[in-house]
Design an enzyme around this catalytic site. Structure first.
Site, mmCIF file in Angstrom:
data_model
loop_
_atom_site.group_PDB
_atom_site.id
_atom_site.type_symbol
_atom_site.label_atom_id
_atom_site.label_comp_id
_atom_site.label_asym_id
_atom_site.label_seq_id
_atom_site.Cartn_x
_atom_site.Cartn_y
_atom_site.Cartn_z
ATOM 1 C CB THR A 1 34.729 44.530 37.939
ATOM 2 O OG1 THR A 1 36.103 44.753 38.283
ATOM 3 C CG2 THR A 1 34.619 43.305 37.049
ATOM 4 C CG ASP A 2 37.749 49.176 39.349
ATOM 5 O OD1 ASP A 2 37.709 48.200 40.125
ATOM 6 O OD2 ASP A 2 38.804 49.661 38.916
ATOM 7 C CB THR B 1 39.410 43.392 34.007
ATOM 8 O OG1 THR B 1 39.778 44.440 34.899
ATOM 9 C CG2 THR B 1 40.313 42.192 34.257
ATOM 10 C CB SER C 1 35.113 50.296 34.373
ATOM 11 O OG SER C 1 35.501 49.701 35.586
#
EC number: 3.5.1.1
Length: 330
Positions: free
Chosen positions: A94-95, A16, A61
């Protein structure tokens, strides 16, 4: 020992933080180095010297895989061993950031410099984005000095790479170290096969939560897929359907065939201690190795690093039960 970093490798994987709007929504984008240099100049940030390397193509990610972990580790190893940097900053979505931080914690055992991962919940350049605060905060933390090992910097917090979980899909403070009880004897020395310089290979692994009504046939189908290791998310302190003889026999048979069976707790503050309940003792008898209070991310990353190094079942079980980098003990 903490030494202020003077030259950083900034390793960009996508995520992101560098995304830009496309026809179908936010998409990973290249060209982040130029944006970073412009922002640093505009903010007049006094940062250590840094240089940029990106893994292509940049990815969301959510698409992270074991091969991406290996590529990250290889890039870091190449730059550190060449003496080009004394600290590493990984920019990541971040995932799966917590999964990658955990995996790198075990893939980079013995690396003499610190590695910090960060990302953002909102893309750089958008209103109220946390991107530059996280990125510059991580660089400043490295400049002040961090012990070797893998950390995550997010929302003004520096966290252990093998202890955290993403707790929110919307809040800027999305990550936290899980307050799980940790136990396990600290390894006195690391097997040379686990050193960061040693190559690794992808491994067929699985994670499975126990749930009311789980059937032995479902578990067998997973083993039939050829997995070499399983992280079983048990109830509470490591219990499960101990009255299901077929399910227990399925686990035991897989262990006999060489599959590494590990157990963690489903509870956010849980800790596996098989001997408390008879149900736990029966599960342990099938060959399960306790992961103590390890998170799912840490257990999966550790199992991957051990099996990927080519260790046999008994060796993997030995090292899995020990604390290698602070994932199991304070």
């Amino acid at each position: 020992m903490t030494t202020p970093a003077k030259c950083l490798l900034v390793l960009y994987t996508g995520g992101t933080i560098g995304m830009q709007m496309g026809a179908q929504g936010l998409m990973p984008a290249t060209g982040f180095e130029a944006r970073l240099r412009v922002q640093q100049a505009a903010a007049e940030q006094r940062l250590p010297s840094w240089y940029f390397r990106e893994l292509l193509p940049p990815i969301d990610s959510a698409s992270m895989s074991q091969r991406n972990w290996l590529e990250m580790a290889a890039s870091i190893r190449e730059e550190v061993d060449a003496g080009r940097c004394d600290g590493v900053l990984v920019l990541h979505g971040t995932d799966t950031l917590a999964y990658s931080a955990a995996a790198l914690s075990f893939l980079l055992l013995g690396l003499p410099v610190p590695v910090v991962l960060t990302g953002s919940m909102l893309p750089a350049g958008t209103p109220d984005s946390d991107a530059w605060a996280n990125l510059f905060g991580a660089m400043l933390a490295l400049a002040q000095g961090i012990e070797p090992g893998v950390k995550v910097y997010f929302h003004e917090k520096l966290m252990h790479g093998a202890r955290l979980t993403k707790l929110s899909a919307a809040r800027l403070d999305a990550f936290a170290e899980q307050p799980r009880p940790r136990s396990g004897q600290r390894a006195q020395a690391i097997d040379p096969k686990l050193d960061y310089r040693q190559p690794r290979l992808p491994v067929n692994l699985a994670v499975l939560p126990l749930f009311p009504g789980i059937q032995a046939a479902q578990l067998q189908a997973l083993f039939d897929s050829g997995i070499r290791g399983l992280v079983l998310e048990c109830y509470g302190s490591g219990t499960g359907p101990s009255d299901d003889a077929e399910l227990l026999a399925t686990l035991a048979a897989a262990h006999q065939r060489g599959v590494v069976l590990t157990a963690i707790s489903q509870c956010p503050q849980g800790h596996v201690e098989f001997g408390i309940y008879a149900a736990g003792s029966q599960l342990a008898s099938t060959g399960l190795v306790s992961g103590g209070g390890m998170t799912r991310e840490a257990a999966l990353g550790k199992l991957f690093a051990l099996l990927g190094a080519g260790l046999g079942q008994a060796e993997v079980e030995h090292w899995f039960a020990l604390d290698l980098c602070g994932e199991r003990a304070d």
